[in-house]
Structure formats: C-alpha cells, structure tokens
Scaffold this active site. Structure first.
Site, PDB file in Angstrom:
ATOM      1  N   PRO A   1       9.300 -41.054  -1.041  1.00 30.90           N
ATOM      2  CA  PRO A   1       8.035 -41.725  -0.717  1.00 30.90           C
ATOM      3  C   PRO A   1       7.729 -41.814   0.769  1.00 30.90           C
ATOM      4  O   PRO A   1       6.571 -41.746   1.171  1.00 30.90           O
ATOM      5  CB  PRO A   1       8.221 -43.117  -1.331  1.00 30.90           C
ATOM      6  CG  PRO A   1       9.208 -42.918  -2.441  1.00 30.90           C
ATOM      7  CD  PRO A   1      10.151 -41.866  -1.929  1.00 30.90           C
TER       8      PRO A   1
ATOM      9  N   ASP B   1      20.427 -38.743  -3.210  1.00 28.22           N
ATOM     10  CA  ASP B   1      20.524 -37.842  -4.361  1.00 28.22           C
ATOM     11  C   ASP B   1      21.553 -36.730  -4.203  1.00 28.22           C
ATOM     12  O   ASP B   1      21.958 -36.130  -5.193  1.00 28.22           O
ATOM     13  CB  ASP B   1      19.162 -37.183  -4.630  1.00 28.22           C
ATOM     14  CG  ASP B   1      18.080 -38.200  -4.965  1.00 28.22           C
ATOM     15  OD1 ASP B   1      18.412 -39.385  -5.146  1.00 28.22           O
ATOM     16  OD2 ASP B   1      16.911 -37.790  -5.039  1.00 28.22           O
TER      17      ASP B   1
ATOM     18  N   GLU C   1       9.327 -31.933  -0.922  1.00 28.79           N
ATOM     19  CA  GLU C   1       9.843 -32.579  -2.133  1.00 28.79           C
ATOM     20  C   GLU C   1      10.614 -33.843  -1.775  1.00 28.79           C
ATOM     21  O   GLU C   1      11.448 -34.322  -2.531  1.00 28.79           O
ATOM     22  CB  GLU C   1      10.735 -31.600  -2.920  1.00 28.79           C
ATOM     23  CG  GLU C   1      10.947 -32.015  -4.367  1.00 28.79           C
ATOM     24  CD  GLU C   1      11.776 -31.020  -5.165  1.00 28.79           C
ATOM     25  OE1 GLU C   1      12.410 -31.448  -6.145  1.00 28.79           O
ATOM     26  OE2 GLU C   1      11.795 -29.835  -4.829  1.00 28.79           O
TER      27      GLU C   1
ATOM     28  N   GLU D   1       0.816  -1.208   0.000  1.00 29.75           N
ATOM     29  CA  GLU D   1       0.000   0.000   0.000  1.00 29.75           C
ATOM     30  C   GLU D   1       0.858   1.269   0.000  1.00 29.75           C
ATOM     31  O   GLU D   1       0.586   2.212  -0.755  1.00 29.75           O
ATOM     32  CB  GLU D   1      -0.926   0.026   1.225  1.00 29.75           C
ATOM     33  CG  GLU D   1      -1.897  -1.144   1.286  1.00 29.75           C
ATOM     34  CD  GLU D   1      -1.393  -2.284   2.142  1.00 29.75           C
ATOM     35  OE1 GLU D   1      -2.202  -2.879   2.877  1.00 29.75           O
ATOM     36  OE2 GLU D   1      -0.185  -2.589   2.056  1.00 29.75           O
TER      37      GLU D   1
ATOM     38  N   THR E   1      16.448 -39.010   1.042  1.00 30.47           N
ATOM     39  CA  THR E   1      16.638 -38.315  -0.233  1.00 30.47           C
ATOM     40  C   THR E   1      17.963 -37.572  -0.254  1.00 30.47           C
ATOM     41  O   THR E   1      18.665 -37.550  -1.264  1.00 30.47           O
ATOM     42  CB  THR E   1      15.477 -37.337  -0.479  1.00 30.47           C
ATOM     43  OG1 THR E   1      14.253 -38.073  -0.550  1.00 30.47           O
ATOM     44  CG2 THR E   1      15.679 -36.560  -1.765  1.00 30.47           C
TER      45      THR E   1
ATOM     46  N   CYS F   1      -2.933  -3.035   7.241  1.00 22.95           N
ATOM     47  CA  CYS F   1      -2.613  -3.191   8.658  1.00 22.95           C
ATOM     48  C   CYS F   1      -2.989  -1.933   9.438  1.00 22.95           C
ATOM     49  O   CYS F   1      -2.985  -0.817   8.900  1.00 22.95           O
ATOM     50  CB  CYS F   1      -1.140  -3.524   8.847  1.00 22.95           C
ATOM     51  SG  CYS F   1       0.010  -2.252   8.278  1.00 22.95           S
TER      52      CYS F   1
END
Length: 378
Positions: free
Chosen positions: A314, A220, A311, A72, A216, A95
């Site tokens: 499984p 990876d 991310e 704003e 992971t 606000c």
C-alpha cells in the site's frame, strides 16, 4: 498461377479490410514478445502477396529476446525471393539507422517489397519518420495508421521511454471486498484465488521489470518470478525500493539474484554484501532520506526498461499514485471481507484511484471468483 503481387487490388473497402486483418495478425504476433525485447520495442511483421487473386502469408516475424533480430528481417528472410512485389505489414515504423544491425528500411528495399502498411511512426529521434521517408524515396507505397490505436497500447513502453524518459508503469493491486490489502500489523493475507495468481504471473512475464518496496520484501520474502509452467525464463528484473539497504541476504531474492537479476535502489551507503550476492545497488536519494521515484524511473529507463509492473504494498502504491507516475492499473477485487486490516492505498482513499481524473476504467472482467478492473491514463 499469377506471379507475386502486393495486396492492392480490389475496392478501397476490400483493401481496408485486408489491411486491418493482416495488421491485427502482426499486432498479435508482436504481443508474444512483450517483456522480452527491452530495450527495443516488440514489433510484429507479416509479408503478404497475391497468388491466383488470393492473399497469401509468405513470411512472419517478431522481435526476438534482447531486441534482435528485428521482426521485419525475420519476416523477409522467411518470405525469401517471394517478397518481391509483396506487401509488408509492420506494427511500428521500420528503423532507418545503423545500430547493432543494418537498417530494416534497407532490407525492405532490397527485398523488393512494393508496399508497406505501418501502424505508427516511431518517436525515436533516430527514426521519427525517416524510415517511412526512405521507403517512399525508393518508390515503395507507404500507408501509416492502420491498427494505430492498438499499436499505441502495444508500444506504450517504448513510446513512454522515448518521450518521458521513464518506463510505462502498471500498478497491480489486490484487495478484499472491504478495500483491505492485508491483515493488521501488515501481515500478508491470501485475498484472491488461484485464477488471479495465474493471471498475475502472466502479467509478470509481460513486463521488463517488477518493483516492490522493502516492506513487502521483509514481510513476504517473495520471489517475484513467473512460475507458470515453462515460463521461468520470462521472469522480469526484480526491483526493490530499499532506502536503508535492508534486503536480507538470506531472502529468496538475494539467493536467486544470479539467476534472475535484482536491482536495489538505496539512499545511503552501499552494502557490500548485497553486491557480493550479485545484486545491483543503485542510488536514488531524495529529500529526508527517502527515495526519489522520478529518479528511480529515469534510471530504469536508462538501463533499457520500457514496462514496469509495480506490485509493492500500500505504501509504494500510494506513492506512485500521489506522484502521478501510474499509466495503467490492474485492480483485482475478491468477494471476501477481511474486516480489520491495512488499506489498499496507504493514507489515501480508494477513490483516489478509482475516481482519479488521470485514470479511466476500461471495464471489468471475471477472473475465477474474483474480478479485474483495468484503468488507464487518459
């Protein structure tokens, strides 16, 4: 030429159409900052006046990185004295309290705005209708609700953090046509194509933090950064669920922790080596030496995170689904078949997600040779 006026002339239908158009612009502007303004919500604002009977945009603003300046005040500053008598469109209630900056409501009153069109009331108890009330008390016409449906999506992280004390959680899954997320032995596999990789990097840029499990991280050694051209600075905070604090100091995340933050949640004693590498080590111990996901999310919210992208593999995906902590899902499917491999959800059928009573599909789109199906919490 006529002087500046607010956008209130014409029929009710014409006014509604103008309000919708300019609110859509404010919402579009706001989304440009998604993932960059935490702990503050990302707000868009547009100032419009009538000149010679035609609406003219005289100021625009969006919440800046880190949450300030607010949208704003930027829009009003751009409009200058022309804001007197104009209409302000804003995607969230201005606000009304003193924080690190003065209240936006006071700036709006001082600028001489005659009408405010606001998409939503802010659930923050420090605001919660008080901003709108202050504007009305100053004689400003206030209309609330235009663009509310989209604004609820755009401000989902802020709303979830205020109401439930956790971030809005988006789960990203990628799987083959036969529902596999990797090769046997938990070996990684290139499942989706280049177009999906680009889309995933954009999703990272639109979230405050990204979370994976230690499995992971070990399999990876990912960077989890946004690697689209010119967008490295929009990489999210990287969060690792690592009960036994096994994150390798020689890995990609540890080596880059001083450039892009890494937060590790453990359930045991703190590993001094991780902290020496610039990694924040946090505790969220649950039963049986496992991590308490609810405690993890509560701590992330306390640190200002409003949007979290999960991310992980499984196991992490299934854990979040079983705990009913998923608000949105980006499910990427590839046409290729892997045959044997690990399922997309550890210990759960895919239907636990696709047919969940808590999630509903928003539709399917093509992403290169692959598809993306969006789900959201009912």
């Amino acid at each position: 030429m006529q002087g500046n006026k607010d956008v209130t002339s014409g029929t009710r239908a014409e006014l509604s159409d103008l309000d919708t158009r300019f609110m859509n612009l404010a919402l579009t502007l706001g989304r440009r900052g998604t993932g960059r303004t935490w702990p503050n919500p990302v707000v868009g604002a547009v100032v419009v006046s009538l000149r010679d009977g035609l609406p003219v945009i005289i100021g625009c603003g969006v919440t800046q990185p880190g949450g300030r300046p607010h949208a704003e005040t930027q829009a009003l500053q751009q409009a200058g004295s022309a804001a007197n008598g104009a209409t302000l469109y804003v995607t969230l209630e201005p606000c009304s309290h003193f924080g690190k900056t003065p209240p936006c409501a006071d700036a709006i009153i001082a600028a001489g705005i005659s009408r405010v069109v606001s998409a939503l009331e802010d659930p923050n108890p420090e605001v919660a209708g008080q901003g709108h009330a202050r504007l009305r008390a100053a004689g400003i016409a206030v209309d609330v609700g235009t663009g509310a449906e989209q604004a609820l999506r755009d401000h989902a992280g802020h709303i979830r953090r205020i109401r439930d004390h956790r971030p809005h959680v988006m789960l990203k899954l990628a799987m083959s046509a036969d529902g596999k997320a990797g090769k046997p032995g938990r070996l990684p596999a290139a499942i989706t194509g280049e177009a999906v990789r680009g889309r995933v990097h954009m999703l990272r840029a639109q979230h405050d933090a990204i979370l994976i499990g230690i499995g992971t991280a070990l399999a990876d050694d990912p960077r989890l950064t946004c690697r689209l051209p010119g967008m490295a600075q929009r990489s999210p905070v990287r969060v690792v669920l690592d009960a036994n604090l096994r994150l390798p100091l020689a890995g990609a995340m540890a080596k880059s922790a001083r450039e892009t933050p890494v937060w590790v949640f453990g359930a045991g004693e703190v590993a001094s080596g991780l902290r020496a590498a610039g990694i924040d080590v946090l505790q969220a111990a649950g039963e049986g030496g496992k991590l308490d996901l609810a405690a993890v999310l509560k701590e992330l919210a306390a640190r200002g995170i409003t949007r979290l992208m999960v991310e992980g593999g499984p196991t992490v995906a299934a854990s979040f689904l079983a705990a009913d902590l998923i608000d949105e899902v980006a499910l990427f499917r590839a046409p290729k078949v892997l045959g044997e491999g690990i399922d997309a959800l550890e210990g759960l059928p895919l239907t636990a997600l696709t047919q969940s009573p808590r999630l509903v599909s928003r539709g399917i789109e093509d992403v290169g040779e692959d598809t993306l199906e969006w789900f959201e919490r009912r």
